[in-house]
Design a protein around this motif. Structure first.
Motif, PDB file in Angstrom:
ATOM      1  N   LYS A 107       0.824  -1.203   0.000  1.00 38.53           N
ATOM      2  CA  LYS A 107       0.000   0.000   0.000  1.00 38.53           C
ATOM      3  C   LYS A 107       0.865   1.263   0.000  1.00 38.53           C
ATOM      4  N   ALA A 108       1.921   1.276   0.811  1.00 36.91           N
ATOM      5  CA  ALA A 108       2.803   2.446   0.892  1.00 36.91           C
ATOM      6  C   ALA A 108       3.538   2.666  -0.429  1.00 36.91           C
ATOM      7  N   VAL A 109       4.007   1.598  -1.035  1.00 41.85           N
ATOM      8  CA  VAL A 109       4.709   1.708  -2.314  1.00 41.85           C
ATOM      9  C   VAL A 109       3.769   2.234  -3.394  1.00 41.85           C
ATOM     10  N   ALA A 110       2.519   1.823  -3.371  1.00 40.82           N
ATOM     11  CA  ALA A 110       1.559   2.328  -4.350  1.00 40.82           C
ATOM     12  C   ALA A 110       1.414   3.854  -4.222  1.00 40.82           C
ATOM     13  N   ILE A 111       1.395   4.354  -3.008  1.00 40.81           N
ATOM     14  CA  ILE A 111       1.305   5.800  -2.773  1.00 40.81           C
ATOM     15  C   ILE A 111       2.578   6.485  -3.256  1.00 40.81           C
ATOM     16  N   GLU A 112       3.728   5.912  -2.921  1.00 39.79           N
ATOM     17  CA  GLU A 112       5.010   6.487  -3.356  1.00 39.79           C
ATOM     18  C   GLU A 112       5.105   6.509  -4.884  1.00 39.79           C
ATOM     19  N   ARG A 113       4.676   5.447  -5.524  1.00 38.82           N
ATOM     20  CA  ARG A 113       4.713   5.401  -6.996  1.00 38.82           C
ATOM     21  C   ARG A 113       3.766   6.425  -7.602  1.00 38.82           C
ATOM     22  N   PHE A 114       2.587   6.574  -7.008  1.00 39.07           N
ATOM     23  CA  PHE A 114       1.635   7.571  -7.486  1.00 39.07           C
ATOM     24  C   PHE A 114       2.261   8.960  -7.435  1.00 39.07           C
ATOM     25  N   LEU A 115       2.916   9.272  -6.329  1.00 39.07           N
ATOM     26  CA  LEU A 115       3.599  10.556  -6.196  1.00 39.07           C
ATOM     27  C   LEU A 115       4.705  10.691  -7.230  1.00 39.07           C
TER      28      LEU A 115
END
Length: 148
Positions: A107-115
């Motif tokens: 979940k955290a990586v998905a947010i980081e990738r989105f950014l």
């Protein structure tokens, strides 16, 4: 200095935005962002003391004690006496902690990738460089002594 010229305002706004997204994502897994940070930090080690973990996660030792107590109650970490110092507890991820971390990190990586999608690779590298410079510069700041 006008508010729009204060870099700290922009840094704080971005920090709150990313932490808000991560808090929402972690809540679905019954974790907080600081708990996730502790699990992530522990994942790269064979275990560490609470004090060392607090430094790495940038929280106070008292805050880390609370975080570890909650993670231990959930069965996500184990704490055992250090063979070197009987008053020091070494914290390790449990198998359940490793599974929970895998879910949380996705979940955290998905947010980081989105950014990261907002920036070109060169811009992302420049941003990392600029933020590192800002952090290093602030580490040098010393408040002027009052005279009087």
């Amino acid at each position: 200095m006008p508010v729009e010229d204060r870099l700290g305002q922009y840094i704080k706004q971005t920090e709150q935005a990313i932490n808000g997204r991560k808090e929402h994502a972690m809540r679905a897994l019954d974790l907080t962002v600081p708990q996730y940070a502790a699990l992530l930090t522990l994942s790269g080690t064979e275990g560490m003391s609470g004090a060392k973990l607090a430094r790495r996660c940038m929280v106070t030792p008292q805050t880390m004690t609370t975080i570890l107590s909650n993670l231990s109650a959930k069965g996500l970490v184990s704490r055992t006496e250090s063979p070197d110092h009987t008053r020091v507890l070494i914290t390790r991820l449990t198998p359940a902690g490793k599974r929970k971390l895998k879910q949380a990190d996705a979940k955290a990586v998905a947010i980081e990738r989105f950014l990261a999608e907002e920036f070109t690779p060169d811009e992302a590298e420049e941003l990392r460089s600029l933020l590192t410079r800002a952090s290093n510069r602030l580490a040098q700041f010393r408040q002027p002594e009052k005279k009087g």
